[in-house]
Design an enzyme around this catalytic site. Sequence first.
Site, PDB file in Angstrom:
ATOM      1  N   LYS A 265       0.966  -1.245   0.021  1.00 29.34           N
ATOM      2  CA  LYS A 265       0.085  -0.194   0.094  1.00 29.34           C
ATOM      3  C   LYS A 265       0.855   1.363   0.020  1.00 29.34           C
ATOM      4  O   LYS A 265       1.933   1.326   0.618  1.00 29.34           O
ATOM      5  CB  LYS A 265      -0.876  -0.052   1.313  1.00 29.34           C
ATOM      6  CG  LYS A 265      -1.801   1.133   1.429  1.00 29.34           C
ATOM      7  CD  LYS A 265      -2.682   0.885   2.494  1.00 29.34           C
ATOM      8  CE  LYS A 265      -3.880   2.180   2.792  1.00 29.34           C
ATOM      9  NZ  LYS A 265      -4.714   1.966   3.831  1.00 29.34           N
TER      10      LYS A 265
ATOM     11  N   SER B 232      -9.276   1.918   3.109  1.00 30.04           N
ATOM     12  CA  SER B 232      -8.424   2.605   2.278  1.00 30.04           C
ATOM     13  C   SER B 232      -7.286   1.871   1.376  1.00 30.04           C
ATOM     14  O   SER B 232      -6.808   2.295   0.700  1.00 30.04           O
ATOM     15  CB  SER B 232      -7.616   3.667   3.194  1.00 30.04           C
ATOM     16  OG  SER B 232      -6.894   3.047   4.076  1.00 30.04           O
TER      17      SER B 232
ATOM     18  N   SER C  38      -9.647  -0.696   7.162  1.00 28.81           N
ATOM     19  CA  SER C  38      -9.089  -0.396   5.889  1.00 28.81           C
ATOM     20  C   SER C  38      -8.401  -1.555   5.198  1.00 28.81           C
ATOM     21  O   SER C  38      -8.133  -1.462   4.079  1.00 28.81           O
ATOM     22  CB  SER C  38      -7.985   0.800   6.264  1.00 28.81           C
ATOM     23  OG  SER C  38      -8.736   1.943   6.227  1.00 28.81           O
TER      24      SER C  38
END
Length: 405
Positions: A45, A120, A144
């Site tokens: 990420k 996210s 997330s």
Amino acid sequence: MLVQESLERAHKDEFNAVVTINGFAQKQAQELSSKGVEPFPFAVKDVIYTKGIRTTMGSRLFQDFVPSFDATVVATLKRAGGVLIGKTNTHELASGATTTSSIFGPTKNPLDASRIAGGSSGGSAAAVSSGIVEFALGTDTAGSVRIPAALCGVYGLKPTNGLLSNKGVFPLAPTFDTVGFISSNLNWLKRLKKLLPAFSKLSSTPRKPKIAVPSWVYWWDKAPASYSKTVEEVVLSFEKLLDARSIEWSKVEMPLAEALVWSRFGAIRYAEATHVHLERKQRWSECFPDVRRLLERGLTVLATEYLDALFARKRVYSEFKRVITQFDVLATPTVSIPAPKIEEVLGNEDGDVRSVLTHNTVYASYIGVPALSIPTLKVEGLPVGVQLIADKFDELKLLEIASLF
């Protein structure tokens, strides 16, 4: 999966999952092979530091930032043979559940490209779901990792808070932040016991589990009106799944959680996120509108509200301990609705869709316990996942029980 195969798929990415590709991945794989180490590809990420590779946080504020070191978790995986394929898309500053507010544009769900991937860590989930990699790193503050894993039909593990180092992980709300893992199969998550020293110290004793379904799952009468019917449908489908798998389960009342978690979680999350970015306040106007509104919201949190929310965590965890002594895990749907259409979310990322997507995931984040999303429940033909929640440092128990689903 071979590194070369993973790289080829990353270059053909149709879902805006991978935003920066590691140009040295093939060379690094060859170097590992020459040393007798079998390389494996993974993605990271774009809020987790990677030495010499751009790490943008999905934001104009950091679009040119290149870290000088690897995050601890990245360095550990590299030592075990991991080869970074690339960085995956994130909702700006990891501050959203949809991965639509990003300087790279929205990430699309590989199961239906018209829908969100969740967030996210949406890029990591989409990269795994689309087959670019079998394994990716994300971060989890309010769900997330688990939310996008559920919506994209893959596994998502949020470890116990503090189990893994957050060094080199850009913070959102430090009280809740943790590195998390997304994978297409359970066996990959079980490999963490060999790959990460922190996991090697954990243990579990397999047995037929007793599962508690917390009362706070039955919340459709409190959900936004436009989502209420779907929330109810998801819960009823979840109950049918448990019965179909002949799993022993009981509904358990958790009044303290119902009274405190959803009214207190935000005070910590908003205040801490705002504090992280306070020195950049003059540049908040460059953020996406939903992210800017959340940063501004943190300015309104009183010190007494923040402290009250911190102390309330202890009371909620005590209630959890009373329940978990009688059961092995809590189980819930991971999310309360299937993935919405991207066009329905744009401009409304911090509205009702956010509260509905995060409702079932914030509980484990609030009290700092591990949780695992399993891709075993669908509603309207789309995945919503089953979430298992265990006591602190019981990650391996989660992985064992997950095999029953």
